[in-house]
Design a protein around this motif. Structure first.
Motif, PDB file in Angstrom:
ATOM      1  N   CYS A 193       0.838  -1.191   0.000  1.00  0.00           N
ATOM      2  CA  CYS A 193       0.000   0.000   0.000  1.00  0.00           C
ATOM      3  C   CYS A 193       0.874   1.244   0.000  1.00  0.00           C
ATOM      4  CB  CYS A 193      -0.924   0.007   1.219  1.00  0.00           C
ATOM      5  SG  CYS A 193      -0.061   0.211   2.799  1.00  0.00           S
ATOM      6  N   PHE A 222      -8.110  -0.883  -6.859  1.00  0.00           N
ATOM      7  CA  PHE A 222      -8.245   0.529  -7.154  1.00  0.00           C
ATOM      8  C   PHE A 222      -8.180   0.814  -8.653  1.00  0.00           C
ATOM      9  CE2 PHE A 222      -7.446   0.262  -2.734  1.00  0.00           C
ATOM     10  CZ  PHE A 222      -8.170   1.310  -2.183  1.00  0.00           C
ATOM     11  N   GLN A 244      -3.212   3.728  -3.011  1.00  0.00           N
ATOM     12  CA  GLN A 244      -3.768   2.419  -3.371  1.00  0.00           C
ATOM     13  C   GLN A 244      -3.370   1.352  -2.361  1.00  0.00           C
ATOM     14  OE1 GLN A 244      -2.552   1.735  -7.595  1.00  0.00           O
ATOM     15  NE2 GLN A 244      -2.117   3.925  -7.522  1.00  0.00           N
ATOM     16  N   PHE A 259     -11.131 -10.733   0.590  1.00  0.00           N
ATOM     17  CA  PHE A 259     -11.333  -9.369   0.112  1.00  0.00           C
ATOM     18  C   PHE A 259     -12.811  -9.126  -0.189  1.00  0.00           C
ATOM     19  CE2 PHE A 259     -11.867  -6.619  -3.646  1.00  0.00           C
ATOM     20  CZ  PHE A 259     -11.480  -5.405  -3.070  1.00  0.00           C
ATOM     21  N   ALA A 262     -13.163  -2.220  -1.883  1.00  0.00           N
ATOM     22  CA  ALA A 262     -12.216  -1.120  -1.706  1.00  0.00           C
ATOM     23  C   ALA A 262     -12.972   0.197  -1.789  1.00  0.00           C
ATOM     24  CB  ALA A 262     -11.128  -1.170  -2.774  1.00  0.00           C
ATOM     25  N   VAL A 302      -9.531  -0.991   2.372  1.00  0.00           N
ATOM     26  CA  VAL A 302     -10.166  -2.201   1.866  1.00  0.00           C
ATOM     27  C   VAL A 302     -10.847  -2.897   3.028  1.00  0.00           C
ATOM     28  CG1 VAL A 302      -8.587  -2.534  -0.073  1.00  0.00           C
ATOM     29  CG2 VAL A 302      -8.054  -3.589   2.133  1.00  0.00           C
TER      30      VAL A 302
END
Length: 319
Positions: A193, A222, A244, A259, A262, A302
């Protein structure tokens, strides 16, 4: 469910000592950076995370930061609400000429820091005998409920003067990519990140998503946000998504930390009050003019959570 966040907080320095002479340079490079403005800045940054907590029902369990200077500013920040001294700090003083660092805060009730390292880069300067330095990349190995997460936090060299720093960004990302591939090949979770000073569709950030055989090893959520006109910062009239969070493919299959999505946190409360800059971050400074805002970047995050059972989405009821 857990949130993982990154935020470029725009020049979080300790107050400057009062200069002996008006023309003396300051440590921060900011005009009139005193105790009052420093405390206001801390309150503003803490308020951002209070807003995230109110809107999302929780604070991020890990928060990566850029444009902070020294550990003391982080110690002051985590004592404030909503952190309440319950967040640990991972930080190293970098070799950057302005003493700008990256760092991580983590919820000590949820996360354990196993080890960390400052990855330092030096570049030859053709005009002087000295080496050029830049901000470190922070590498942190974190443990969450028996799961190991390897986190790289970067603030890559900026685009300026016809992008003279592009070769530095390429070199740094190539070196980080080698490390990422070693970890991914070992089956470990990886998060990269930062403020990359490049958009998600730039060649360097696309390359880092793939292994040596062009297999997909990382996912950048992203990319989709950028393609639909979502931005975290601006330069003149251009919207940019330099901030990001990129995750290893392993997060897709993790039952606990799959996940989920985002987001760019663009609350109106941290946005510009000037009608000419509506929808942009409410920044602390505009050039040398003090505005008293939060940052010239929006935070990004996220969401990670329990993997949904495919059967949960099937309606089994009869008509």
């Amino acid at each position: 469910m857990e949130l993982f966040s990154f935020y470029n907080v725009e020049n979080l320095f300790l107050p400057d000592p009062r200069p002996k002479h008006k023309l003396d340079p300051t440590i921060s490079g900011l005009k009139g950076w005193d105790e009052r403005k420093y405390k206001n800045k801390l309150q503003k940054i803490a308020h951002v995370f209070q807003l995230i907590k109110e809107q999302k029902g929780m604070l991020p369990f890990m928060i990566c930061l850029s444009e902070i200077s020294g550990k003391k500013v982080l110690e002051d920040l985590v004592q404030m609400k909503p952190f309440n001294s319950e967040y640990g700090i991972v930080h190293y003083n970098s070799q950057d000429e302005r003493k700008i660092d990256v760092a991580m805060l983590y919820d000590k009730n949820k996360v354990e820091m196993i080890e960390s390292e400052a990855i330092t880069f030096f570049f030859e300067n053709k005009n002087t005998e000295n080496c050029d330095t830049t901000r470190d990349v922070l590498f942190s190995v974190m443990k969450y409920k028996e799961k190991i997460i390897n986190v790289f936090t970067a603030h890559l060299p900026s685009k300026r003067e016809k992008d003279i720093n592009r070769h530095k960004r390429i070199f740094i990302l190539n070196e980080i990519r080698k490390r990422i591939l070693n970890l991914v090949n070992a089956g470990e979770h990886v998060i990269l990140c930062g403020d990359f000073n490049e958009n998600p569709d730039d060649e360097n950030l696309v390359k880092i998503l793939y292994g040596n055989s062009q297999e997909k090893v990382m996912e950048n959520p992203f990319q989709q946000l950028f393609s639909t006109g979502n931005y975290s910062t601006f330069h003149y009239k251009s919207g940019l998504l330099f901030d990001q969070i990129i995750l290893s493919e392993s997060f897709k299959e993790d039952n606990m930390l799959s996940f989920q999505g985002a987001e760019i946190f663009r609350s109106e409360k941290i946005s510009s009050r000037d009608k000419n800059f509506r929808g942009r971050p409410f920044r602390t400074y505009s050039g040398t003019r003090y505005l008293g805002g939060y940052s010239d970047h929006f935070p990004v995050f996220v969401t990670l959570g329990k993997m949904q059972n495919k059967c949960e989405n099937i309606n089994l009821s009869r008509e």
